[in-house]
Write an enzyme that holds these catalytic residues in place. Structure first.
Site, PDB file in Angstrom:
ATOM      1  CE1 TYR A 122       7.125  -0.333  -5.211  1.00  0.00           C
ATOM      2  CE2 TYR A 122       9.413  -0.365  -4.543  1.00  0.00           C
ATOM      3  CZ  TYR A 122       8.094  -0.080  -4.274  1.00  0.00           C
ATOM      4  OH  TYR A 122       7.764   0.468  -3.064  1.00  0.00           O
ATOM      5  CB  SER A 159       3.890  -1.401  -4.451  1.00  0.00           C
ATOM      6  OG  SER A 159       3.395  -0.163  -4.900  1.00  0.00           O
ATOM      7  CG  HIS A 174      -0.785   1.828  -3.518  1.00  0.00           C
ATOM      8  ND1 HIS A 174      -0.712   3.197  -3.307  1.00  0.00           N
ATOM      9  CD2 HIS A 174       0.448   1.443  -3.935  1.00  0.00           C
ATOM     10  CE1 HIS A 174       0.513   3.609  -3.603  1.00  0.00           C
ATOM     11  NE2 HIS A 174       1.236   2.566  -3.967  1.00  0.00           N
ATOM     12  CG  MET A 185      -4.849   4.854  -4.983  1.00  0.00           C
ATOM     13  SD  MET A 185      -4.283   4.471  -6.639  1.00  0.00           S
ATOM     14  CE  MET A 185      -2.540   4.153  -6.370  1.00  0.00           C
ATOM     15  CG  HIS A 223       5.626  -0.263   1.967  1.00  0.00           C
ATOM     16  ND1 HIS A 223       6.470  -0.957   1.109  1.00  0.00           N
ATOM     17  CD2 HIS A 223       5.418   0.948   1.382  1.00  0.00           C
ATOM     18  CE1 HIS A 223       6.758  -0.191   0.066  1.00  0.00           C
ATOM     19  NE2 HIS A 223       6.129   0.967   0.201  1.00  0.00           N
ATOM     20  CB  THR A 245       3.457   4.952   0.590  1.00  0.00           C
ATOM     21  OG1 THR A 245       4.400   4.031   0.025  1.00  0.00           O
ATOM     22  CG2 THR A 245       4.128   6.296   0.818  1.00  0.00           C
TER      23      THR A 245
END
Length: 185
Positions: free
Chosen positions: A127, A124, A122, A120, A45, A47
């Site tokens: 993590y 991910s 992005h 920003m 995803h 954010t």
């Protein structure tokens, strides 16, 4: 907001979901990174609205209102990068086009969310709390697993509300609450 909602305030985030074929491709990259570096599994995803504390009914209502004002838009991967904290360990940097930034700004307005840093965009991929050297190895591994990832372009036509307790680094408490499909006009 539902005046009868006595649910506790919890932490929610709004995610832009890539279409399923792209999600499947990204899941493969993510699985390869987790196999090498550990870390929890999560849905690919971008954010759109960061962690914000609300009652569930208010969060759902804000998502629906926000999604009604956003049209499907295009996201394009411009690089693979590494970040400085757990939730931005290794990620795909998205081009911050006006439509990408405006979609986030629009949604943030509906949620009353104020960013502490510039947006920003992005996606991910990993993590974790890795050293800089480990992050760089993981970043390079992304390009080995999927040589065509940079330049990947896809349409965002779904926004999802997730309950995302940022204290839970296992992500076991994270939960999909609702998905809104963006409509063309």
């Amino acid at each position: 907001m539902d005046a009868g909602d006595q649910s506790p305030e919890e932490v929610y985030s709004v995610w832009a979901l890539p279409p399923e074929p792209v999600r499947a491709r990204l899941r493969g990259v993510m699985a390869g990174l987790r196999a090498a570096h550990g870390g929890p599994a999560f849905e690919p995803h971008a954010t759109v609205v960061g962690a914000i504390r609300l009652r569930r009914s208010a969060a759902v209502e804000a998502l629906r209102a926000a999604a009604a004002g956003v049209r499907p838009y295009t996201a394009r991967v411009v690089g693979v990068a590494r970040g400085d904290f757990f939730y931005q360990c290794v990620y795909l940097l998205l081009e911050p086009t006006p439509e990408v930034v405006e979609a986030s700004d629009h949604c943030c307005g509906h949620f009353g969310y104020e960013r502490s840093t510039p947006y920003m965009p992005h996606v991910s991929l990993l993590y974790g709390d890795l050293t800089d050297e480990e992050k760089e190895v993981a970043r390079k591994k992304v390009e080995e697993i999927d040589k065509e990832i940079c330049g990947l372009q896809f349409e965002i036509s779904e926004l999802a509300l997730y309950r995302t307790d940022t204290e839970d680094k296992s992500l076991e408490s994270w939960e999909l609450v609702e998905i809104c499909h963006l409509e063309r006009k």
